[in-house]
Design a protein around this motif. Structure first.
Motif, PDB file in Angstrom:
ATOM      1  N   TRP A  83       0.791  -1.225   0.000  1.00  0.00           N
ATOM      2  CA  TRP A  83       0.000   0.000   0.000  1.00  0.00           C
ATOM      3  C   TRP A  83       0.827   1.281   0.000  1.00  0.00           C
ATOM      4  O   TRP A  83       0.278   2.366  -0.229  1.00  0.00           O
ATOM      5  CB  TRP A  83      -0.928   0.018   1.217  1.00  0.00           C
ATOM      6  N   ARG A 105      -8.002  -4.741   2.811  1.00  0.00           N
ATOM      7  CA  ARG A 105      -7.748  -5.422   1.539  1.00  0.00           C
ATOM      8  C   ARG A 105      -6.238  -5.501   1.327  1.00  0.00           C
ATOM      9  O   ARG A 105      -5.498  -4.599   1.709  1.00  0.00           O
ATOM     10  CB  ARG A 105      -8.407  -4.681   0.381  1.00  0.00           C
ATOM     11  N   SER A 109      -5.446  -2.449  -5.520  1.00  0.00           N
ATOM     12  CA  SER A 109      -6.236  -3.058  -6.597  1.00  0.00           C
ATOM     13  C   SER A 109      -7.377  -3.895  -6.033  1.00  0.00           C
ATOM     14  O   SER A 109      -8.498  -3.879  -6.553  1.00  0.00           O
ATOM     15  CB  SER A 109      -5.332  -3.924  -7.475  1.00  0.00           C
ATOM     16  N   ASP A 110      -7.111  -4.631  -4.945  1.00  0.00           N
ATOM     17  CA  ASP A 110      -8.150  -5.436  -4.330  1.00  0.00           C
ATOM     18  C   ASP A 110      -9.271  -4.570  -3.745  1.00  0.00           C
ATOM     19  O   ASP A 110     -10.408  -5.032  -3.595  1.00  0.00           O
ATOM     20  CB  ASP A 110      -7.563  -6.307  -3.219  1.00  0.00           C
ATOM     21  N   ALA A 111      -8.917  -3.329  -3.400  1.00  0.00           N
ATOM     22  CA  ALA A 111      -9.914  -2.412  -2.831  1.00  0.00           C
ATOM     23  C   ALA A 111     -10.606  -1.580  -3.902  1.00  0.00           C
ATOM     24  O   ALA A 111     -11.432  -0.724  -3.589  1.00  0.00           O
ATOM     25  CB  ALA A 111      -9.242  -1.491  -1.816  1.00  0.00           C
ATOM     26  N   GLY A 112     -10.256  -1.814  -5.180  1.00  0.00           N
ATOM     27  CA  GLY A 112     -10.892  -1.085  -6.264  1.00  0.00           C
ATOM     28  C   GLY A 112     -10.223   0.223  -6.627  1.00  0.00           C
ATOM     29  O   GLY A 112     -10.785   1.030  -7.369  1.00  0.00           O
ATOM     30  N   PHE A 113      -8.985   0.446  -6.126  1.00  0.00           N
ATOM     31  CA  PHE A 113      -8.251   1.668  -6.437  1.00  0.00           C
ATOM     32  C   PHE A 113      -7.196   1.394  -7.505  1.00  0.00           C
ATOM     33  O   PHE A 113      -6.843   0.238  -7.799  1.00  0.00           O
ATOM     34  CB  PHE A 113      -7.559   2.216  -5.185  1.00  0.00           C
ATOM     35  N   GLU A 114      -6.658   2.472  -8.056  1.00  0.00           N
ATOM     36  CA  GLU A 114      -5.521   2.342  -8.955  1.00  0.00           C
ATOM     37  C   GLU A 114      -4.299   1.904  -8.141  1.00  0.00           C
ATOM     38  O   GLU A 114      -4.140   2.313  -6.987  1.00  0.00           O
ATOM     39  CB  GLU A 114      -5.217   3.682  -9.636  1.00  0.00           C
TER      40      GLU A 114
END
Length: 318
Positions: free
Chosen positions: A19, A79, A83-88
């Motif tokens: 992260w 997460r 990416s797993d959290a829906g972010f770039e």
């Protein structure tokens, strides 16, 4: 409890690597230790007060409920990567896929073959082992038996150690990231760490203000030896970061297993023959020998840090 807790720190370090940017890793690992320091704060005077008020059974049940609530919160909200959290994906952050077992074993062999891994492990063996031994085991009996204070009052001194752990690692980690320096700060930190316990060994019964300073310094200087996690991680590819940090973390908690026994043996050698409430009473000289052992182990770690720094400089110049 130890088996369950053993996976947490490494999982969080892997989380930080996913992260945050590599230039932020020391800061984040320092903050992780700071959170551990906050737990240490709660485990001193607040725990003593809770046990005195409610009893051991009720306190442990409450901690169990809190632990389950935190586990559920992590499962629901955390997460593994942006990416797993829906972010770039975070620019510069390391998000490798899960390696195969063959790759894990290959990474482990590579990590264990490096002298730097063992040098970092020696530093963590000493720092982690001594802090857990002093703050978790012998610090309070030392104050109670040497100065004649109550357990609750003595716990405020170990609270100072945890307060140092709360403040020192994130500060030293941020300085390390800002300066781009790792091993030099490890050397300075271990030199001061060794000197702190040498003071208690030489003096035995210094003014209590000195004990407070030593305990706070020992906690704060954890930020120095914690930089070795960043050192070993940065020597290997992203896919090996879990193996590399996990390896040196195993060495750290080997210290936490070995040093309490060794310091206990040193104290038993100078047992006065008395017991209070079923606990053995040790002489001031016995505690001096125990702190002398801590200082000696720290000195070995300081020498390992010097060699680590030398090798780091050689790799940079070579």
């Amino acid at each position: 409890m130890g088996f369950g807790g053993s996976v947490l720190f490494i999982a969080i370090l892997r989380f930080c690597a996913n992260w945050f940017r590599p230039s932020e890793f020391a800061r984040m690992s320092g903050l992780t230790l700071a959170v551990a320091g906050f737990g240490g704060v709660l485990a001193t005077t607040p725990l003593a007060v809770a046990v005195a008020t409610a009893g051991w059974r009720e306190t442990l049940v409450g901690l169990s409920v809190l632990g389950l609530a935190l586990a559920a919160t992590a499962y629901l909200l955390a997460r593994d990567s942006p990416s797993d959290a829906g972010f770039e994906p975070m620019a510069g952050a390391e998000t490798p896929g899960a390696p195969s077992l063959r790759a894990v074993l290959s990474n482990a062999r590579r990590v264990l073959a490096e002298a730097e891994t063992w040098l970092c492990g020696i530093v963590l063996f000493a720092g982690t082992g001594i802090n857990i031994t002093v703050f978790g085991l012998w610090g309070i009996p030392y104050l109670v038996q040497t100065y004649g204070v109550s357990v609750t009052f003595a716990s405020t001194f170990t609270l100072l150690g945890s307060a140092g752990l709360l403040l020192g690692p994130p500060t030293i980690g941020a300085v390390s990231d800002r300066l781009g320096s790792r091993t030099g700060l490890v050397v300075v930190g271990m030199a001061l760490y060794t000197a702190s316990f040498a003071v208690l060994s030489v003096t035995g019964r210094p003014p209590m203000a000195v004990v407070a300073i030593v305990f706070f310094a020992a906690g704060a200087l954890a930020g120095g030896y914690a930089l070795t996690y960043a050192v070993v991680k940065e020597r290997h590819a992203a896919a090996a970061s879990g193996v590399s940090t996990g390896t040196v973390n195993t060495m750290a908690f080997t210290g936490a297993a070995v040093l309490p026994t060794l310091m206990g043996l040193a104290l038993d050698t100078y047992w006065t023959g008395e017991t209070i409430g079923g606990a053995r009473v040790y002489s001031e000289f016995g505690y001096r020998m125990a702190f002398g052992l801590a200082a000696a182990v720290s000195l070995v770690a300081f020498l390992a840090a010097l060699e680590l720094h030398r090798r780091s400089n050689e790799s940079l110049t070579g």
